[in-house]
Design an enzyme around this catalytic site. Structure first.
Site, PDB file in Angstrom:
ATOM      1  N   LYS A   1       6.901   2.454   0.598  1.00  0.00           N
ATOM      2  CA  LYS A   1       6.362   1.380  -0.241  1.00  0.00           C
ATOM      3  C   LYS A   1       7.476   0.375  -0.567  1.00  0.00           C
ATOM      4  O   LYS A   1       7.905  -0.342   0.313  1.00  0.00           O
ATOM      5  CB  LYS A   1       5.668   1.991  -1.434  1.00  0.00           C
ATOM      6  CG  LYS A   1       4.460   2.775  -0.889  1.00  0.00           C
ATOM      7  CD  LYS A   1       3.396   3.158  -1.832  1.00  0.00           C
ATOM      8  CE  LYS A   1       2.181   3.618  -1.037  1.00  0.00           C
ATOM      9  NZ  LYS A   1       1.864   5.032  -1.216  1.00  0.00           N
TER      10      LYS A   1
ATOM     11  N   SER B   1      -2.646   4.061  -8.142  1.00  0.00           N
ATOM     12  CA  SER B   1      -2.707   3.024  -7.111  1.00  0.00           C
ATOM     13  C   SER B   1      -3.978   2.182  -7.147  1.00  0.00           C
ATOM     14  O   SER B   1      -3.999   1.095  -6.584  1.00  0.00           O
ATOM     15  CB  SER B   1      -2.534   3.662  -5.738  1.00  0.00           C
ATOM     16  OG  SER B   1      -3.467   4.699  -5.559  1.00  0.00           O
TER      17      SER B   1
ATOM     18  N   HIS C   1       4.390   4.448  -6.341  1.00  0.00           N
ATOM     19  CA  HIS C   1       4.219   3.032  -6.686  1.00  0.00           C
ATOM     20  C   HIS C   1       5.096   2.587  -7.852  1.00  0.00           C
ATOM     21  O   HIS C   1       4.969   1.454  -8.309  1.00  0.00           O
ATOM     22  CB  HIS C   1       2.749   2.748  -7.010  1.00  0.00           C
ATOM     23  CG  HIS C   1       1.876   2.692  -5.801  1.00  0.00           C
ATOM     24  ND1 HIS C   1       1.827   1.602  -4.962  1.00  0.00           N
ATOM     25  CD2 HIS C   1       1.036   3.607  -5.275  1.00  0.00           C
ATOM     26  CE1 HIS C   1       0.975   1.840  -3.982  1.00  0.00           C
ATOM     27  NE2 HIS C   1       0.476   3.050  -4.147  1.00  0.00           N
TER      28      HIS C   1
HETATM   29  C1  LIG Z   1       1.342   6.210  -0.593  1.00  0.00           C
HETATM   30  C2  LIG Z   1       1.343   7.349  -1.477  1.00  0.00           C
HETATM   31  C3  LIG Z   1       1.728   8.618  -1.026  1.00  0.00           C
HETATM   32  C4  LIG Z   1       2.040   8.899   0.414  1.00  0.00           C
HETATM   33  O1  LIG Z   1       3.289   8.399   0.777  1.00  0.00           O
HETATM   34  P1  LIG Z   1       3.639   8.226   2.314  1.00  0.00           P
HETATM   35  O2  LIG Z   1       5.113   8.257   2.335  1.00  0.00           O
HETATM   36  O3  LIG Z   1       3.101   6.890   2.740  1.00  0.00           O
HETATM   37  O4  LIG Z   1       3.020   9.352   3.048  1.00  0.00           O
HETATM   38  C5  LIG Z   1       1.771   9.653  -1.931  1.00  0.00           C
HETATM   39  N1  LIG Z   1       1.441   9.455  -3.222  1.00  0.00           N
HETATM   40  C6  LIG Z   1       1.045   8.259  -3.682  1.00  0.00           C
HETATM   41  C7  LIG Z   1       0.702   8.098  -5.123  1.00  0.00           C
HETATM   42  C8  LIG Z   1       0.988   7.163  -2.829  1.00  0.00           C
HETATM   43  O5  LIG Z   1       0.583   5.989  -3.286  1.00  0.00           O
END
Ligand SMILES: *Cc1c(COP(=O)(O)O)cnc(C)c1O
Length: 398
Positions: free
Chosen positions: A246, A186, A214
């Protein structure tokens, strides 16, 4: 004694403020759209994870409203007691079909999936191997396990091989080995070499767990994610974890894989067993988001069109976009102070993109992290690029 037992709260906060490490929360006034209002200003949104703008898709919004009418505002319980609704089951069926997996399980969040499942997969006498840049929710999941831990250098397959060979040599008694990686990282927008990780894992009898938060809606056939992108099978990647928060535009975590994995996961994950299930509107909106991905390929196509246009233009202006291979495009700045000034000037010019600074990245690795969106028009992009050019020149970066 007359000591204030909570005086540390204010003192800790003041320390963060002094070191400029506190979060100053921006307020989004209205929906998260490519053009939106933040703290009273109209801006182009370049830092939301709503990649495909599905949170505003009429089908997704209508599904949420309809589910409130048909099923109410809340689910009433945890799933193992009385909160397992037909909508939750339908969502898991649709997700498994979308992912071409035998079964899927939905958690309240991605964080709950990682922190709930990882510590169940490995225990004392086992080994977990993690990429050094993995997400914080993976790190928390790892910390909850009594298994031994090893970290390999970011995406470095020679280092991963060495860790595996060392384990084999020095501790052949490990019962289970789990390799965990983000799919798309990310902070940099680079992609894990999942095909090579799977091959190494196969040679050493290790499990593979990928967090594709992502990559979903972005990589692979129709946005099916990193497993599809590399054309891997469920025998190569045993746990495919992801999130609805996301590109799907809603909220909720999930894992996909074999029926055995799902049966194991829901019976063992404490976050799943002990926390209330999603409101019906969430489950219905997620189903609709899958529907949109399956029937409207233009969103993923537009996302990549915008990604390529923005990255190419920024590079030709002389900006360094780091290792980006995806719609996460960091603009490397260097020190934290410059990154903060850069972001503040962008905001004045109508572009909302936040700086990522130490301790999230190294001291000289500060950057403006931009995230592309399928709903941005060519005009929006050109305006944003012009703003970057202006600030880049003001700060003598280009
Ligand atoms: C955003 C994210 C999460 C967490 O996901 P949520 O559903 O928002 O709790 C986990 N792993 C990665 C790599 C992320 O970018």
């Amino acid at each position: 004694m007359n000591r204030n037992p909570v005086s540390f709260l204010g003192a800790e906060y003041d320390k963060l403020v002094t070191n400029e490490l506190d979060w100053r929360l921006r307020v989004l006034q209205g929906p998260s759209t490519p053009k939106c209002v933040v703290d009273g200003s109209n801006v182009t949104m370049l830092c939301s994870n709503n990649y495909l703008n599905l949170s505003n898709h009429p089908k997704v919004k209508d599904a949420a409203i309809e589910a409130v009418r048909s099923h109410g505002a809340g689910s009433g319980s945890v799933r193992p007691i009385a909160g397992n609704m037909d909508l939750h089951i339908e969502l898991e069926r649709r997700l498994a079909a979308f992912k071409d997996a035998e079964a899927s399980l939905v958690y309240q969040t991605g964080f709950a999936a990682n922190s709930g499942l990882i510590p169940q997969l490995v225990d004392e006498g086992d080994l977990m191997i993690s990429d050094e840049l993995n997400h914080g929710s993976i790190i928390d999941g790892v910390r909850l396990s009594k298994a031994d831990r090893a970290v390999y250098k970011h995406c470095d397959m020679d280092d991963l091989r060495e860790v595996l060979e060392n384990a084999e040599m020095h501790k052949p008694s490990y019962r289970r080995i789990l390799i965990i990686t983000d799919g798309v990282f990310s902070m940099d927008g680079d992609v894990a070499p999942l095909d090579k990780i799977a091959a190494l894992a196969h040679d050493h009898g290790a499990m593979v767990y990928v967090d594709d938060a992502h990559g979903e809606g972005v990589l692979g056939d129709g946005g099916r994610g990193i497993v599809s992108h590399f054309n891997l099978s469920r025998d190569d990647v045993h746990v495919e974890m992801g999130t609805f928060s996301k590109a799907f535009g809603v909220v909720g975590g999930h894992v996909s894989g074999s029926r055995d994995l799902v049966n194991f996961a829901y019976n063992k994950s404490r976050t799943w067993l002990l926390s209330g299930s999603h409101p019906p509107a969430v489950a219905a909106a997620c189903i609709a988001a899958i529907d949109v991905l399956e029937t409207e390929p233009k969103h993923v196509k537009n996302l990549w069109r915008n990604t390529e246009r923005f990255r190419e233009q920024m590079q030709s202006l002389g900006f360094d976009t780091g290792k980006s291979m995806t719609p996460i495009i960091p603009i490397m700045v260097g020190d934290s102070g410059t990154a903060n000034r850069f972001s503040a000037r962008l905001y004045e010019l109508g572009v909302f993109a936040l700086p990522i600074v130490f301790p999230m990245v190294s001291k000289d690795g500060a950057r403006i992290r931009t995230i592309m969106n399928s709903g941005l028009t060519v005009h929006d992009l050109d305006q944003a690029i012009a703003a970057f050019e202006k600030v880049g020149r003001e700060l003598d970066m280009i």
